[in-house]
Design a protein around this motif. Sequence first.
Motif, PDB file in Angstrom:
ATOM      1  N   SER A  64       0.646  -1.267  -0.003  1.00  0.00           N
ATOM      2  CA  SER A  64       0.008   0.012   0.076  1.00  0.00           C
ATOM      3  C   SER A  64       1.005   1.386  -0.030  1.00  0.00           C
ATOM      4  O   SER A  64       0.268   2.417  -0.244  1.00  0.00           O
ATOM      5  CB  SER A  64      -0.974   0.011   1.146  1.00  0.00           C
ATOM      6  N   LEU A  65       2.005   1.136   0.201  1.00  0.00           N
ATOM      7  CA  LEU A  65       3.032   2.337   0.151  1.00  0.00           C
ATOM      8  C   LEU A  65       3.090   3.036  -1.308  1.00  0.00           C
ATOM      9  O   LEU A  65       3.219   2.363  -2.310  1.00  0.00           O
ATOM     10  CB  LEU A  65       4.471   2.029   0.726  1.00  0.00           C
ATOM     11  N   TYR A  66       3.108   4.165  -1.274  1.00  0.00           N
ATOM     12  CA  TYR A  66       3.201   5.022  -2.313  1.00  0.00           C
ATOM     13  C   TYR A  66       4.143   6.302  -2.272  1.00  0.00           C
ATOM     14  O   TYR A  66       4.247   6.601  -0.934  1.00  0.00           O
ATOM     15  CB  TYR A  66       1.866   5.487  -2.914  1.00  0.00           C
ATOM     16  N   ASN A  67       4.728   6.684  -3.342  1.00  0.00           N
ATOM     17  CA  ASN A  67       5.475   7.948  -3.580  1.00  0.00           C
ATOM     18  C   ASN A  67       5.032   8.646  -4.771  1.00  0.00           C
ATOM     19  O   ASN A  67       5.225   8.110  -5.776  1.00  0.00           O
ATOM     20  CB  ASN A  67       7.058   7.679  -3.537  1.00  0.00           C
ATOM     21  N   ARG A  68       4.158   9.607  -4.223  1.00  0.00           N
ATOM     22  CA  ARG A  68       3.616  10.150  -5.493  1.00  0.00           C
ATOM     23  C   ARG A  68       3.761  11.727  -5.594  1.00  0.00           C
ATOM     24  O   ARG A  68       3.944  12.407  -4.426  1.00  0.00           O
ATOM     25  CB  ARG A  68       2.206   9.730  -5.763  1.00  0.00           C
ATOM     26  N   SER A  69       3.507  12.535  -6.799  1.00  0.00           N
ATOM     27  CA  SER A  69       3.760  13.732  -6.894  1.00  0.00           C
ATOM     28  C   SER A  69       2.299  14.392  -6.436  1.00  0.00           C
ATOM     29  O   SER A  69       1.387  13.988  -6.635  1.00  0.00           O
ATOM     30  CB  SER A  69       3.920  14.086  -8.539  1.00  0.00           C
ATOM     31  N   ILE A  70       2.371  15.474  -5.821  1.00  0.00           N
ATOM     32  CA  ILE A  70       1.419  16.346  -5.311  1.00  0.00           C
ATOM     33  C   ILE A  70       1.656  17.864  -5.735  1.00  0.00           C
ATOM     34  O   ILE A  70       2.771  18.104  -6.080  1.00  0.00           O
ATOM     35  CB  ILE A  70       0.939  16.265  -4.017  1.00  0.00           C
TER      36      ILE A  70
END
Length: 155
Positions: A64-70
């Motif tokens: 479930s981990l994520y690294n995304r742009s905001i």
Amino acid sequence: MEAGRDMLSLRIAGLSESVGSLRGLPPTLERTTLLRMSQVAYDAAQQGAGRHTKPGGSGALFQSLYNRSIPKGREVGHDPQRAPHALFVNLGTRPHEIRPKKKRALRWAGGGLFHFAKVVRHPGYRGDAYMIAAATLAVREFRAIVDQAMKDAAS
């Protein structure tokens, strides 16, 4: 780190606004710094989530981990749809009772058998604040990340 009712995430945003020494840096350098800081936090969060993955388990916490742009930054966190328990793993729980919601009894497997109960008294859980540790590590690495990003930009 931000912890809402169903959300656990780390946001690294707006370094130019929050850190005086970065004012006026080119946007590409700021983006590179944010990306590298988020990657440090993400890698550390993966290690933390990995400590809670049992052999034969679903692996939902890790997956479930994520690294995304905001907008104006990056966000590292857990998808609450995939791992709604991530908040409790990180922050812990007090002792509490667990009762069935829709059935007459709880059921779980253990020792090759199924066990049943109407109520389970959970002793609570201290928690493993690996997301906070991941954020702390990213901040600790900030200067080295900026220095490396500036060296890379110069070459």
